[in-house]
Design a protein around this motif. Structure first.
Motif, mmCIF file in Angstrom:
data_model
loop_
_atom_site.group_PDB
_atom_site.id
_atom_site.type_symbol
_atom_site.label_atom_id
_atom_site.label_comp_id
_atom_site.label_asym_id
_atom_site.label_seq_id
_atom_site.Cartn_x
_atom_site.Cartn_y
_atom_site.Cartn_z
ATOM 1 N N LYS A 80 -2.771 -1.076 10.535
ATOM 2 C CA LYS A 80 -2.834 0.379 10.432
ATOM 3 C C LYS A 80 -4.238 0.781 10.022
ATOM 4 O O LYS A 80 -4.942 0.017 9.361
ATOM 5 N N VAL A 81 -4.632 1.992 10.420
ATOM 6 C CA VAL A 81 -5.896 2.574 9.971
ATOM 7 C C VAL A 81 -5.551 3.859 9.231
ATOM 8 O O VAL A 81 -4.903 4.746 9.774
ATOM 9 N N PHE A 82 -5.967 3.930 7.976
ATOM 10 C CA PHE A 82 -5.673 5.062 7.112
ATOM 11 C C PHE A 82 -6.919 5.919 6.969
ATOM 12 O O PHE A 82 -8.000 5.398 6.685
ATOM 13 N N LYS A 83 -6.789 7.229 7.170
ATOM 14 C CA LYS A 83 -7.918 8.147 6.999
ATOM 15 C C LYS A 83 -7.891 8.683 5.580
ATOM 16 O O LYS A 83 -7.062 9.522 5.240
ATOM 17 N N GLY A 84 -8.753 8.147 4.750
ATOM 18 C CA GLY A 84 -8.812 8.555 3.361
ATOM 19 C C GLY A 84 -9.562 7.527 2.540
ATOM 20 O O GLY A 84 -10.453 6.841 3.051
ATOM 21 N N LYS A 85 -9.188 7.416 1.272
ATOM 22 C CA LYS A 85 -9.888 6.499 0.379
ATOM 23 C C LYS A 85 -8.899 5.770 -0.522
ATOM 24 O O LYS A 85 -7.728 6.137 -0.623
ATOM 25 N N ILE A 86 -9.395 4.742 -1.166
ATOM 26 C CA ILE A 86 -8.602 3.995 -2.138
ATOM 27 C C ILE A 86 -8.681 4.764 -3.452
ATOM 28 O O ILE A 86 -9.762 4.997 -3.982
ATOM 29 N N LYS A 87 -7.525 5.163 -3.971
ATOM 30 C CA LYS A 87 -7.482 5.888 -5.252
ATOM 31 C C LYS A 87 -7.410 4.898 -6.405
ATOM 32 O O LYS A 87 -8.066 5.072 -7.425
ATOM 33 N N GLU A 88 -6.605 3.847 -6.234
ATOM 34 C CA GLU A 88 -6.388 2.892 -7.319
ATOM 35 C C GLU A 88 -5.854 1.588 -6.749
ATOM 36 O O GLU A 88 -5.127 1.584 -5.759
ATOM 37 N N MET A 89 -6.222 0.484 -7.383
ATOM 38 C CA MET A 89 -5.660 -0.820 -7.027
ATOM 39 C C MET A 89 -5.259 -1.526 -8.305
ATOM 40 O O MET A 89 -6.012 -1.528 -9.267
ATOM 41 N N SER A 90 -4.073 -2.122 -8.291
ATOM 42 C CA SER A 90 -3.629 -2.942 -9.406
ATOM 43 C C SER A 90 -3.284 -4.309 -8.838
ATOM 44 O O SER A 90 -2.227 -4.489 -8.230
ATOM 45 N N LEU A 91 -4.193 -5.251 -8.995
ATOM 46 C CA LEU A 91 -3.968 -6.584 -8.447
ATOM 47 C C LEU A 91 -2.859 -7.309 -9.200
ATOM 48 O O LEU A 91 -2.101 -8.066 -8.599
ATOM 49 N N LEU A 92 -2.742 -7.057 -10.475
ATOM 50 C CA LEU A 92 -1.682 -7.668 -11.259
ATOM 51 C C LEU A 92 -0.302 -7.218 -10.778
ATOM 52 O O LEU A 92 0.633 -8.007 -10.687
ATOM 53 N N ASN A 93 -0.194 -5.931 -10.409
ATOM 54 C CA ASN A 93 1.081 -5.377 -9.939
ATOM 55 C C ASN A 93 1.205 -5.385 -8.412
ATOM 56 O O ASN A 93 2.170 -4.856 -7.876
ATOM 57 N N HIS A 94 0.200 -5.950 -7.725
ATOM 58 C CA HIS A 94 0.220 -6.050 -6.254
ATOM 59 C C HIS A 94 0.414 -4.675 -5.610
ATOM 60 O O HIS A 94 1.259 -4.491 -4.745
ATOM 61 N N LYS A 95 -0.384 -3.703 -6.040
ATOM 62 C CA LYS A 95 -0.203 -2.323 -5.617
ATOM 63 C C LYS A 95 -1.536 -1.685 -5.248
ATOM 64 O O LYS A 95 -2.516 -1.807 -5.984
ATOM 65 N N ILE A 96 -1.570 -1.002 -4.092
ATOM 66 C CA ILE A 96 -2.739 -0.282 -3.622
ATOM 67 C C ILE A 96 -2.309 1.177 -3.438
ATOM 68 O O ILE A 96 -1.325 1.437 -2.747
ATOM 69 N N ALA A 108 0.852 -1.188 0.000
ATOM 70 C CA ALA A 108 0.000 0.000 0.000
ATOM 71 C C ALA A 108 0.889 1.240 0.000
ATOM 72 O O ALA A 108 1.870 1.310 0.738
ATOM 73 N N TYR A 109 0.518 2.209 -0.836
ATOM 74 C CA TYR A 109 1.267 3.452 -0.986
ATOM 75 C C TYR A 109 0.335 4.637 -0.773
ATOM 76 O O TYR A 109 -0.853 4.559 -1.059
ATOM 77 N N VAL A 110 0.903 5.754 -0.306
ATOM 78 C CA VAL A 110 0.191 7.019 -0.174
ATOM 79 C C VAL A 110 0.880 8.023 -1.086
ATOM 80 O O VAL A 110 2.110 8.042 -1.171
ATOM 81 N N ILE A 111 0.097 8.841 -1.765
ATOM 82 C CA ILE A 111 0.661 9.893 -2.605
ATOM 83 C C ILE A 111 0.984 11.094 -1.715
ATOM 84 O O ILE A 111 0.103 11.639 -1.059
ATOM 85 N N LYS A 112 2.270 11.475 -1.685
ATOM 86 C CA LYS A 112 2.709 12.657 -0.927
ATOM 87 C C LYS A 112 3.611 13.479 -1.835
ATOM 88 O O LYS A 112 4.586 12.966 -2.374
ATOM 89 N N ASN A 113 3.261 14.740 -2.011
ATOM 90 C CA ASN A 113 4.011 15.646 -2.889
ATOM 91 C C ASN A 113 4.195 15.053 -4.284
ATOM 92 O O ASN A 113 5.256 15.157 -4.882
ATOM 93 N N GLY A 114 3.155 14.399 -4.781
ATOM 94 C CA GLY A 114 3.187 13.840 -6.128
ATOM 95 C C GLY A 114 3.971 12.545 -6.261
ATOM 96 O O GLY A 114 4.102 12.018 -7.353
ATOM 97 N N GLU A 115 4.482 12.009 -5.157
ATOM 98 C CA GLU A 115 5.277 10.782 -5.179
ATOM 99 C C GLU A 115 4.588 9.686 -4.367
ATOM 100 O O GLU A 115 3.918 9.970 -3.381
#
Length: 63
Positions: free
Chosen positions: A41-57, A6-13
């Protein structure tokens, strides 16, 4: 293995938030995540994108 990182977008990264996530539960404006090592962990926000093929949230913080 079917877990994803799982990744969070911060400053465009993408910044890693939690590795090897196997449980992801949206709960209102929060998202509960737990990985295969038992870390939670509990994240305050929403899911922007998921790529199951690339194992990325991609998560987006509430503004």
């Amino acid at each position: 293995m079917c877990e994803a990182n799982a990744y969070v977008i911060k400053n465009g990264e993408e910044e890693i938030y939690l590795e090897s996530v196997d449980i992801l539960k949206p709960e209102g404006n929060q998202i509960y995540l737990r990985n295969i090592f038992g870390e939670q962990k509990v994240f305050k926000g929403k899911i922007k994108e998921m790529s199951l093929l690339n194992h990325k949230i991609i998560l987006e913080e509430d503004r």
